[in-house]
Design a protein around this motif. Sequence first.
Motif, PDB file in Angstrom:
ATOM      1  N   MET A 129       0.688  -1.125  -0.066  1.00 50.98           N
ATOM      2  CA  MET A 129       0.022  -0.089  -0.014  1.00 50.98           C
ATOM      3  C   MET A 129       0.734   1.074  -0.084  1.00 50.98           C
ATOM      4  O   MET A 129       0.258   2.309  -0.114  1.00 50.98           O
ATOM      5  CB  MET A 129      -1.074   0.077   1.460  1.00 50.98           C
ATOM      6  CG  MET A 129      -1.827  -1.241   1.375  1.00 50.98           C
ATOM      7  SD  MET A 129      -2.774  -1.404  -0.210  1.00 50.98           S
ATOM      8  CE  MET A 129      -3.788  -0.031  -0.033  1.00 50.98           C
ATOM      9  N   THR A 130       2.197   1.008   0.105  1.00 49.83           N
ATOM     10  CA  THR A 130       3.143   2.386   0.474  1.00 49.83           C
ATOM     11  C   THR A 130       3.937   2.463  -0.922  1.00 49.83           C
ATOM     12  O   THR A 130       4.403   1.273  -1.538  1.00 49.83           O
ATOM     13  CB  THR A 130       3.940   1.971   1.511  1.00 49.83           C
ATOM     14  OG1 THR A 130       4.948   0.940   1.226  1.00 49.83           O
ATOM     15  CG2 THR A 130       3.125   1.893   2.660  1.00 49.83           C
ATOM     16  N   ARG A 131       4.431   3.662  -1.170  1.00 46.75           N
ATOM     17  CA  ARG A 131       5.175   3.775  -2.242  1.00 46.75           C
ATOM     18  C   ARG A 131       6.577   3.392  -2.016  1.00 46.75           C
ATOM     19  O   ARG A 131       7.349   3.376  -2.931  1.00 46.75           O
ATOM     20  CB  ARG A 131       5.333   5.355  -2.682  1.00 46.75           C
ATOM     21  CG  ARG A 131       6.056   6.137  -1.415  1.00 46.75           C
ATOM     22  CD  ARG A 131       6.106   7.858  -1.901  1.00 46.75           C
ATOM     23  NE  ARG A 131       4.968   8.330  -1.791  1.00 46.75           N
ATOM     24  CZ  ARG A 131       4.342   9.352  -2.461  1.00 46.75           C
ATOM     25  NH1 ARG A 131       5.124  10.000  -3.349  1.00 46.75           N
ATOM     26  NH2 ARG A 131       3.433  10.183  -2.077  1.00 46.75           N
ATOM     27  N   ALA A 132       7.049   2.905  -0.789  1.00 43.61           N
ATOM     28  CA  ALA A 132       8.169   2.365  -0.437  1.00 43.61           C
ATOM     29  C   ALA A 132       8.522   0.920  -1.111  1.00 43.61           C
ATOM     30  O   ALA A 132       9.475   0.313  -1.423  1.00 43.61           O
ATOM     31  CB  ALA A 132       8.239   1.989   1.033  1.00 43.61           C
ATOM     32  N   HIS A 143       2.674  -0.552  -6.108  1.00 41.45           N
ATOM     33  CA  HIS A 143       2.024  -0.392  -4.929  1.00 41.45           C
ATOM     34  C   HIS A 143       0.375   0.110  -5.445  1.00 41.45           C
ATOM     35  O   HIS A 143       0.436   0.805  -6.360  1.00 41.45           O
ATOM     36  CB  HIS A 143       2.587   1.095  -4.036  1.00 41.45           C
ATOM     37  CG  HIS A 143       3.301   1.917  -4.680  1.00 41.45           C
ATOM     38  ND1 HIS A 143       4.470   1.874  -5.229  1.00 41.45           N
ATOM     39  CD2 HIS A 143       2.907   3.338  -4.971  1.00 41.45           C
ATOM     40  CE1 HIS A 143       4.897   2.985  -5.864  1.00 41.45           C
ATOM     41  NE2 HIS A 143       4.065   3.879  -5.606  1.00 41.45           N
ATOM     42  N   VAL A 144      -0.419  -0.016  -4.465  1.00 34.58           N
ATOM     43  CA  VAL A 144      -2.034   0.527  -4.696  1.00 34.58           C
ATOM     44  C   VAL A 144      -2.047   2.031  -4.477  1.00 34.58           C
ATOM     45  O   VAL A 144      -1.285   2.629  -3.637  1.00 34.58           O
ATOM     46  CB  VAL A 144      -2.756  -0.508  -3.776  1.00 34.58           C
ATOM     47  CG1 VAL A 144      -4.044   0.163  -3.992  1.00 34.58           C
ATOM     48  CG2 VAL A 144      -2.564  -1.909  -3.867  1.00 34.58           C
ATOM     49  N   THR A 145      -2.567   2.666  -5.376  1.00 33.70           N
ATOM     50  CA  THR A 145      -2.874   4.132  -5.592  1.00 33.70           C
ATOM     51  C   THR A 145      -4.568   4.156  -5.475  1.00 33.70           C
ATOM     52  O   THR A 145      -5.234   2.955  -6.006  1.00 33.70           O
ATOM     53  CB  THR A 145      -2.097   4.738  -6.524  1.00 33.70           C
ATOM     54  OG1 THR A 145      -2.458   4.094  -7.763  1.00 33.70           O
ATOM     55  CG2 THR A 145      -0.699   4.895  -6.255  1.00 33.70           C
ATOM     56  N   CYS A 158      -1.871   6.478  -1.541  1.00 34.52           N
ATOM     57  CA  CYS A 158      -2.589   6.041  -0.027  1.00 34.52           C
ATOM     58  C   CYS A 158      -1.411   6.744   0.869  1.00 34.52           C
ATOM     59  O   CYS A 158      -0.071   6.839   0.920  1.00 34.52           O
ATOM     60  CB  CYS A 158      -2.563   4.710   0.145  1.00 34.52           C
ATOM     61  SG  CYS A 158      -3.864   4.254  -1.157  1.00 34.52           S
ATOM     62  N   GLU A 159      -1.953   7.348   1.964  1.00 36.06           N
ATOM     63  CA  GLU A 159      -1.292   8.141   3.052  1.00 36.06           C
ATOM     64  C   GLU A 159      -1.617   7.205   4.426  1.00 36.06           C
ATOM     65  O   GLU A 159      -2.814   6.487   4.552  1.00 36.06           O
ATOM     66  CB  GLU A 159      -1.644   9.339   3.188  1.00 36.06           C
ATOM     67  CG  GLU A 159      -1.162  10.280   1.705  1.00 36.06           C
ATOM     68  CD  GLU A 159      -1.143  11.625   1.929  1.00 36.06           C
ATOM     69  OE1 GLU A 159      -1.758  12.035   3.154  1.00 36.06           O
ATOM     70  OE2 GLU A 159      -1.012  12.356   1.046  1.00 36.06           O
ATOM     71  N   GLY A 219       8.772   8.789  -6.836  1.00 42.69           N
ATOM     72  CA  GLY A 219       9.797   8.936  -5.838  1.00 42.69           C
ATOM     73  C   GLY A 219       9.328   8.899  -4.370  1.00 42.69           C
ATOM     74  O   GLY A 219       8.215   9.193  -4.122  1.00 42.69           O
ATOM     75  N   PRO A 220      10.174   8.549  -3.436  1.00 41.60           N
ATOM     76  CA  PRO A 220       9.743   8.430  -2.026  1.00 41.60           C
ATOM     77  C   PRO A 220       9.285   9.877  -1.593  1.00 41.60           C
ATOM     78  O   PRO A 220       9.815  10.743  -2.260  1.00 41.60           O
ATOM     79  CB  PRO A 220      10.964   7.897  -1.400  1.00 41.60           C
ATOM     80  CG  PRO A 220      12.138   7.818  -2.243  1.00 41.60           C
ATOM     81  CD  PRO A 220      11.485   7.995  -3.600  1.00 41.60           C
TER      82      PRO A 220
END
Length: 185
Positions: A40-43, A48-50, A80-81, A121-122
């Motif tokens: 779920m995270t950009r890491a 990752h899911v957006t 997602c945050e 990017g992160p």
Amino acid sequence: MTALYENAVDVLSTWSATSDNAELARKRTLDLLADGPAAMTRAHRAGHVTASALIVGEDGRILLCLHGRLNLWMQLGGHCEEGDTTLAAAAFREATEESGISGLILDTTPIDIDVHEVRCGPRDGAPAEPSVHYDVRFLLRAPAGSVERISEESSDLRWFRPDALPSPLASGTVQQIAPALTRLR
């Protein structure tokens, strides 16, 4: 991100896809989610899911943004945050932030899923790297008299008739319009 992850698995496990492409994307996204909440995270650099949203006005026009970095017209949305607890809420938050429209009405059932390569990017500002977005898309209805406001992420923000879309258009944008308009009927 645990609640958001659980919501994503639940939504995508039970959703009836709106097209063959969306069904394939649904299955690919569930495969990605087998990696756990990190997906779920950009890491999660493999992808990752957006969450994004197609905003439709009462006159049937569609609000699109000219993405500031990509220079392509597309729906509003993004990453997602930490505070997001559902995919629909993440799409709603992103669309509200990027459109400046208050009072949007959210349909919590997805209208489309699109899997596409990106460079993102992160959060620490490091250079963008190749990744894949597994974008779950929702419908938002704009209330009568809505006034949009361009955010810092967009170069432009405009309403378009579905039969008169701008160029250049991001791939995957058109495929969500028919399911959105069908949902409005």
